[in-house]
Motif scaffolding. Sequence first.
Motif, mmCIF file in Angstrom:
data_model
loop_
_atom_site.group_PDB
_atom_site.id
_atom_site.type_symbol
_atom_site.label_atom_id
_atom_site.label_comp_id
_atom_site.label_asym_id
_atom_site.label_seq_id
_atom_site.Cartn_x
_atom_site.Cartn_y
_atom_site.Cartn_z
ATOM 1 N N PHE A 93 0.959 -1.188 -0.067
ATOM 2 C CA PHE A 93 -0.093 -0.051 -0.135
ATOM 3 C C PHE A 93 0.874 1.336 -0.009
ATOM 4 O O PHE A 93 0.824 2.238 -0.704
ATOM 5 N N MET A 112 -1.438 -2.028 -5.708
ATOM 6 C CA MET A 112 -2.593 -2.108 -5.220
ATOM 7 C C MET A 112 -3.366 -3.228 -5.254
ATOM 8 O O MET A 112 -3.920 -3.850 -4.514
ATOM 9 N N PHE A 128 -10.242 0.518 -3.687
ATOM 10 C CA PHE A 128 -9.497 0.308 -5.128
ATOM 11 C C PHE A 128 -10.102 -0.824 -6.014
ATOM 12 O O PHE A 128 -10.520 -0.410 -7.049
#
Length: 649
Positions: A93, A112, A128
Amino acid sequence: MKKITLFIFLLTAFFGYAQEKKIERATKRFNQYDYVNSQEIYQKVVDKGYESGDLFKRLADSYYLNAKYDEAATYYGKLIEQFPEDVEPEVYFRYATSLRATKDYALSDKMMARFYDLGEDDTRAVLFRKAPDYLREIEKQKGAYDVSITQINSGYSDFGSALYKDKLIFASNRDTGGYTKRVHKWNGQPFLNLYQVDTSKVGQEGGTKFAKPFSANLNTQYHESSPVFAKGDSVMYFTRNNYSNGIFSKDSTGTNQLKLYRASYKNGAWGGVKELPFNSDNYTVAHPALSPDGKKLYFSSDMPGTLGQADLWYVVINDDSTYGEPVNLGNSINTEGRESFPYVSAANDLFFASNGHPGLGGLDIFLTNLDATGEDVTILNIGEPANTSKDDFAFIIDSETKTGFLSSNRGKSGIDDDIYMIRQLRRPEPLCEILLTGNVTDKNTEELLKDATVALYDDKNNLIESIVTGRKATFEFEPECDAKYLLRGSKDGYTTVEKRVSTPNLSGEIQEFLQLERAVQIAKPGDDIAKILNLNPIYFDFDKYYIRPDAEIELAKVLVYMETYPSVRIDVRSHTDSRGNDEYNRTLSQNRNVSTRDWLIAKGINPSRLSGRGYGESQLVNECSNGVQCSEEQHQLNRRSEFIVLSNN
């Protein structure tokens, strides 16, 4: 030779031991938030060629936590490439966030995706995954604000603005010419104090010289920042180090946390500083904001119950100036990342900074309306130029004048924060995309209709787009949200069909299916023309056999069909309901049959093309036989005419 070898071994061992001691000292400083000194030591060890997963991680983290994202990305990359066994999900991250700051969005998205695979329950990963086109969503907000640098920045860190009467109050660690300068170990810069400047001077060249300390009673030798003023301007809340009554307090790890304080304005001066009751020596409470009615105090904290590194909370301010229990704003807003610097506008819009929601890099500014609840909560990234690939935060705006301020380290150094003026040009709105799809079929056979034209018109009948269907007979449009349209389908040999379509104001897909009827259909022997032409029933009045005006309209359709296809021969079949004598009904239906054929013959149809007879009540379409109680509508269904094709050549 053995002596030389032993000497080299001892020298190497001694030097390795020395590096270990350096790393140990750096780690101790790192754990006490002394990121600058630890960073310096870690970097020197790495520069000497020493490498390990833990070393790279701590060095990368020390850069990341001071918003030096370029350097952070370098060492997170080395960690992942060289020591994959030492990589925790959080590293992916932070690496992804650092890469966004360098605008390497493609690699950031890959990291991600890896982060999602390793921690799919993490809110940041879920967000995401739910917004794979987050860059396009952010792009839609581009230009919602105009941003310009103010002239009050000092070359040090200046941030966290608040409007107070005709002045801008902000935090700065600028050099004021004092004999001593205390330095904060986190970032190696002087501690912050509150300053003020007339709002008329913020854009004036050399405006920094007009900035003056806000209050000698409030500023201390430690941090003061992020003020907010209650209605009436006689009460303010602000952030300060855990420092009260001359006592500098630390938690069990030796860390001095941030706390919220309240001050009041009396007799021409600020004073009466009081610590808020929900502070603690063991966690940070910072960055206050007030609701429009002044009854809720919002803030950022990592207190117990926090989802991530820092969450947004609020407390109710009671009428007697006491406070309710802290309430977490929930996981629609908070993530496992950092949410901070809340601001609530007069329209009850909450602006806040976050690195947990999908953004452009570092901290981005987000918007949500606090009136929304449950599934109606929408979090918007307010887009460029308000947001950049650097840290952007501390957003405030006057809802009437549409002007305000934000803070950012987007400047040349990428380290020191500056204050920027903003002007709202339009309100950011959710990305709304509608996909209108469907297909075109024959209404009777359900056959897919290739080469049909499907056109989309706006509510003023202006053509927007038209397409011709292919083998799968499908169509697809992308209309605007919250609008009305007309969808029209046509094809040679078919009647045109139209449908009204209204689009919602939220993204989604709408399906519409167009069924076209042949304008004049070719019937096969045994087909009933009444069904092919979709005739309304040809009714006769009770006990009558003359052709009613409404029946003439339907017979005219049969007439046109027979004129169009001159080789078609039809058997006309007439029926009655069950009321009355059976023999009488046969006679009545025969008379109706003759009347029907006579009408067509009178209009020019050759008698040889027509045959038929009356069937009375012998072929009822429902249960309404003799002695059964039925309604008039049920009986009327049995009083009907059929036009059965005998031949079509």
